[in-house]
Design an enzyme around this catalytic site. Structure first.
Site, PDB file in Angstrom:
ATOM      1  N   GLU A 187      24.657  74.829 -10.514  1.00 23.59           N
ATOM      2  CA  GLU A 187      24.308  74.152  -9.366  1.00 23.59           C
ATOM      3  C   GLU A 187      23.488  75.387  -8.481  1.00 23.59           C
ATOM      4  O   GLU A 187      22.220  75.097  -8.161  1.00 23.59           O
ATOM      5  CB  GLU A 187      25.229  73.551  -8.650  1.00 23.59           C
ATOM      6  CG  GLU A 187      24.683  73.160  -7.061  1.00 23.59           C
ATOM      7  CD  GLU A 187      23.933  71.950  -7.430  1.00 23.59           C
ATOM      8  OE1 GLU A 187      24.434  70.792  -7.800  1.00 23.59           O
ATOM      9  OE2 GLU A 187      22.621  71.885  -7.170  1.00 23.59           O
TER      10      GLU A 187
ATOM     11  N   ASP B 229      19.485  75.605  -8.117  1.00 19.79           N
ATOM     12  CA  ASP B 229      19.028  75.685  -6.725  1.00 19.79           C
ATOM     13  C   ASP B 229      18.131  76.835  -6.173  1.00 19.79           C
ATOM     14  O   ASP B 229      17.021  76.924  -5.538  1.00 19.79           O
ATOM     15  CB  ASP B 229      20.139  75.831  -5.532  1.00 19.79           C
ATOM     16  CG  ASP B 229      20.949  74.163  -5.634  1.00 19.79           C
ATOM     17  OD1 ASP B 229      20.395  73.358  -6.533  1.00 19.79           O
ATOM     18  OD2 ASP B 229      22.020  74.162  -5.115  1.00 19.79           O
TER      19      ASP B 229
ATOM     20  N   SER C 289      20.354  67.063  -7.045  1.00 24.50           N
ATOM     21  CA  SER C 289      20.452  68.330  -7.039  1.00 24.50           C
ATOM     22  C   SER C 289      18.961  69.014  -7.376  1.00 24.50           C
ATOM     23  O   SER C 289      18.893  70.095  -6.917  1.00 24.50           O
ATOM     24  CB  SER C 289      21.588  69.021  -7.951  1.00 24.50           C
ATOM     25  OG  SER C 289      22.731  68.508  -7.341  1.00 24.50           O
TER      26      SER C 289
ATOM     27  N   ASP D 128       3.980  56.642  -2.689  1.00 24.93           N
ATOM     28  CA  ASP D 128       4.800  55.724  -2.669  1.00 24.93           C
ATOM     29  C   ASP D 128       5.213  55.451  -4.143  1.00 24.93           C
ATOM     30  O   ASP D 128       4.693  55.069  -5.055  1.00 24.93           O
ATOM     31  CB  ASP D 128       4.211  54.368  -1.993  1.00 24.93           C
ATOM     32  CG  ASP D 128       5.267  53.225  -1.659  1.00 24.93           C
ATOM     33  OD1 ASP D 128       6.541  53.554  -1.852  1.00 24.93           O
ATOM     34  OD2 ASP D 128       4.893  52.422  -1.279  1.00 24.93           O
TER      35      ASP D 128
ATOM     36  N   GLY E 131       6.415  50.889   0.368  1.00 21.63           N
ATOM     37  CA  GLY E 131       6.847  51.433   1.419  1.00 21.63           C
ATOM     38  C   GLY E 131       8.388  52.112   1.261  1.00 21.63           C
ATOM     39  O   GLY E 131       8.588  52.139   0.169  1.00 21.63           O
TER      40      GLY E 131
ATOM     41  N   ASP F  50      12.217  52.759   0.463  1.00 28.45           N
ATOM     42  CA  ASP F  50      13.247  51.964  -0.085  1.00 28.45           C
ATOM     43  C   ASP F  50      14.505  52.719  -0.261  1.00 28.45           C
ATOM     44  O   ASP F  50      14.269  54.157  -0.324  1.00 28.45           O
ATOM     45  CB  ASP F  50      12.666  51.318  -1.649  1.00 28.45           C
ATOM     46  CG  ASP F  50      12.027  52.589  -2.327  1.00 28.45           C
ATOM     47  OD1 ASP F  50      13.064  53.184  -2.847  1.00 28.45           O
ATOM     48  OD2 ASP F  50      10.840  52.379  -2.624  1.00 28.45           O
TER      49      ASP F  50
END
Ligand SMILES: *[C@@H]1O[C@H](CO)[C@@H](O)[C@H](O)[C@H]1NC(C)=O
Ligand SMILES: CC(=O)N[C@H]1CO[C@H](CO)[C@@H](O)[C@@H]1O
Length: 550
Positions: free
Chosen positions: A270, A274, A468, A510, A529, A531
C-alpha cells in the site's frame, strides 16, 4: 461548615477509592458485535486502557458555515482559507465544558493530557477495572476469528448526566477496528494494459512537465506499519519515468512513534503504491509520506484522528492529503464518525483537499462481504472529504466492479450533491429499493483508473487493483492543479466537493457503464451524471485547468 462538609465528602471518596456517586447515563451503545468478531470473556482488570475523550466543540456549525463559504466557487470568499487560530476559535470547547470535565477527572484522580491543538481531545490511561466503574462499562476481549485480531471493547458506556453537553465521547469503547485494514488487491496474472505514467497522459491529460511551486505539498498517509521504500521508488521511476531524475523522492514526517525503515522486505504494498503514484504522477510536487505509528490502544481510527490533529497543528498544512485506508461505517460509533468527519472539515477550512479511497467491496463494504443490506464505508460517508472510486478500461472507461459506493447511514446528503443524487435516484427507479438509505450522503465523488497498476515492491514489479490506486492518482491531479494555481498567485482548491459538484462537474469524464455488485445484487449501475460507483467521473486535466480559472 460548608468547607468542612466538602472536605469530609472528598476524604470519604478517597477512602473508598471510588468516584463520588454521580448519576451515570448511557451515552453510546452498540446492538451487535461487528461481523467476524466474537466475545472471548472479561478483560483482565489490571490491563491498562489508553482512552481518549472528545469534548463538545464550541461552535462546529460556525466552522461548517465558514468551510462552505471558502470552498464554494460562487462565494465572494472562495479560497480565503482560515488560519490555525481561526479554526481553533470554533473548535475549542467552551470554558465551562473544560471545567466540568476537568473537575470530574480530578475527582477520580485522573490526569489527562490534551492531544489536539484546539483542546477538544484529551487522553489518559486507566486499568480496565477503573474504566468499568467510571463508565459503567463491561470492557471485554473480542477476537476476530479470521485474522486473530484481539481488542478490548465494551458494548455500551455511560457518562455522568451533568457532563452531557460537555463530553462528546469516550474512545475506544464501542467502535471496532478494521480487522483486515484496507489493502490493494494484488492482481495476477499481469494483464496487457498496465498503468504507468504515459497511460495517464493519454487518458486524463496529466502533464509530465515539472511543477514549479515549492510551497505546494502533497501528503500521503501511512498506517499499520506500511513503509514506503526509497529504493523501490527509484526502480519505479527508472522504469516508468525515464524522463525525470530517478533520485526524485519524498520527505518523511512521523507521529505516534511512526517510522519508515528501509529494509527492502519491510516495503509495504500500500505505501509503495501510494508513494509511487504520487511522486511518479505529480511530477515535481514536493511529496510527504506521513508514517503514523501505533503507540495508541489498537486499530487504525486513533491514527486517523492523530494524523489530522498533527496537520491541524501546523501553520501551513499540505494542500492535499491522500489516504487509502478505511472501514465499514457500522463498525464505528456515530459520535466518533462525527468527530473524525468534523476534523476533516477543520483541515478543509485550512485549505487542504482530503481524499480517501472509497473501498474495494462494491456495495458490500470496504472488503467484499456477505450482507443483506448495502454496507457504506467510512470515511466516504462524511460530507467534508472527497471519496475516490475506481474505473477500468478505456473507450469506454467503465466502472471497476470492486469500487465501493452507496449512501451513508450516519451522514445526511449535503446540499452540494442533492441535485446530482436525486437525478440518479430518479433514473435508478426501484432497483435495490430498501437496501440503502436514500437520504444519506452519496459516495464516491469522483474516480480514476484502479486496475492493473504497475508497482515495485521489494525490488519486484507487480500489478495491483483497488480504489487504493485511484485516490493517489486523483490526489496527484489536484496537486498539479494547485501548483498552477500557486504559480498564478491563487489559493489552493481546498475542500473540493462544492467545486466538483458545480463548476468542476463538466471537467470530469462521465462514466456510464459498469456496476459495483455485492450483497447478492448487481449493485448500483453507473449512469449518466453522478452515480454511486464512479461519482461524477474521472479527471480531464485540460478542462479542469479551465474550470479552476486558469
Ligand atoms: C438514513 O440516513 C439518515 C441521514 O443521515 C439518518 O438520519 C438515518 O438514521 C438513516 N437511517 C438508517 C436506517 O440508518
Ligand atoms: C507504460 C505502460 O504501462 N504503458 C501501457 C499503456 O497502455 C497500453 C495499452 O493501452 C499498453 O500497451 C502499454 O504498455
Amino acid at each position: 461548615m460548608v468547607t468542612t462538609g466538602l472536605l469530609i465528602a472528598s476524604l470519604f471518596a478517597l477512602a473508598l477509592g471510588k468516584p463520588m456517586g454521580r448519576n451515570l447515563q448511557v451515552h453510546e451503545a452498540r446492538e451487535d458485535v461487528p461481523d467476524g468478531f466474537s466475545l472471548q470473556g472479561a478483560a483482565s482488570p489490571d490491563t491498562t486502557l489508553k482512552l481518549r475523550l472528545a469534548l463538545v466543540q464550541s461552535d462546529f456549525a460556525g466552522l461548517e458555515e465558514r468551510l462552505y463559504d471558502v470552498s464554494t466557487p460562487s462565494s465572494a470568499n472562495y479560497g480565503n482559507h482560515l488560519s490555525k487560530a481561526e479554526v481553533e476559535q470554533y473548535i475549542a470547547p467552551k470554558p465551562e465544558s473544560v471545567d466540568a470535565v476537568n473537575a470530574w477527572l480530578t475527582e477520580n484522580g485522573i490526569s489527562a493530557k490534551t492531544i489536539s491543538p484546539a483542546g477538544d481531545w484529551m487522553a489518559f490511561e486507566v486499568p480496565v477495572s477503573k474504566a468499568n466503574e467510571l463508565f459503567d462499562a463491561d470492557f471485554s476481549v473480542y477476537t476476530h476469528e479470521q485474522t486473530g485480531l484481539e481488542v478490548i471493547r465494551t458494548m455500551s458506556y455511560s457518562i455522568p448526566a451533568d457532563l452531557q453537553g460537555h463530553l462528546d465521547l469516550v474512545h475506544p469503547t464501542i467502535t471496532f477496528p478494521n480487522p483486515y485494514s484496507h489493502l490493494p488487491v494484488v492482481s495476477s496474472p499481469v494483464k496487457a494494459a498496465r498503468h504507468a505514467h504515459e497511460n495517464f497522459t493519454a487518458i486524463y491529460g496529466i502533464p509530465t512537465t515539472r511543477a514549479t511551486e515549492s510551497s505546494n505539498k502533497l501528503a500521503v498517509s501511512g498506517f499499520i506499519e506500511q513503509f514506503a521504500n526509497q529504493a523501490d521508488l527509484k526502480t519505479f521511476l527508472t522504469k516508468f519515468r525515464p524522463d525525470i531524475s530517478s533520485s526524485t523522492t519524498f520527505t518523511l514526517q512521523t507521529l505516534d512513534d511512526g517510522e519508515n525503515p528501509q529494509n527492502p522486505s519491510e516495503a509495504g504494498v500500500e505505501a509503495n503504491l501510494d508513494i509511487q503514484y504520487t511522486v511518479g504522477l505529480a511530477t515535481g510536487v514536493p511529496t510527504i509520506f506521513i508514517s503514523v505509528g501505533e503507540d495508541f490502544q489498537d486499530g487504525d481510527l486513533e491514527g486517523f484522528l492523530d494524523i489530522i490533529n498533527f496537520l491541524l497543528a501546523e501553520d501551513t498544512p499540505p494542500q492535499v492529503l491522500t489516504t487509502s485506508y478505511g472501514q465499514n461505517e457500522n463498525t464505528i460509533s456515530r459520535n466518533l464518525a462525527n468527530q473524525l468527519c468534523n476534523a476533516y472539515a477543520q483541515l478543509g477550512a485550512r485549505g487542504t483537499s482530503i481524499l480517501f479511497a472509497s473501498g474495494d467491496g462494491g456495495v458490500s463494504g470496504s472488503q467484499s462481504s456477505s450482507c443483506r443490506n448495502f454496507v457504506p464505508t467510512f470515511p466516504s460517508g462524511c460530507p467534508f472529504m472527497t471519496s475516490v472510486g475506481a474505473t477500468q478500461g478505456v473507450n469506454p472507461e467503465t466502472a471497476a466492479d470492486f469500487s465501493s459506493g452507496g449512501f451513508s447511514n450516519y451522514f445526511g446528503q449535503p446540499s452540494y450533491q442533492q441535485s446530482a443524487v436525486s437525478s440518479y435516484l430518479t433514473a435508478l427507479g426501484s432497483t435495490n429499493k430498501g437496501k440503502f438509505n436514500t437520504s444519506g450522503r452519496g459516495f464516491p465523488d469522483v474516480a480514476t483508473q484502479g486496475v492493473n497498476f504497475e508497482i515495485v515492491v521489494d525490488g519486484r514489479q507487480e500489478a495491483v487493483d483497488g480504489t487504493s490506486c485511484a485516490s493517489p492518482t486523483f490526489a496527484s491531479v489536484i496537486a498539479l492543479l494547485n501548483d498552477r494555481l500557486a504559480a498564478a498567485g491563487k489559493s489552493p482548491l481546498g475542500f473540493l466537493n462544492p467545486f466538483l459538484y458545480s463548476t468542476g462537474a463538466s471537467a470530469l469524464n462521465d462514466v456510464t457503464s459498469g456496476s459495483n455488485p455485492g450483497c447478492s445484487t448487481n449493485g448500483f449501475p453507473a449512469k449518466a451524471g453522478w452515480d454511486p460507483v464512479t461519482g461524477l467521473g474521472t479527471p480531464n486535466f485540460a478542462k479542469l485547468l479551465t474550470a479552476v480559472g486558469l
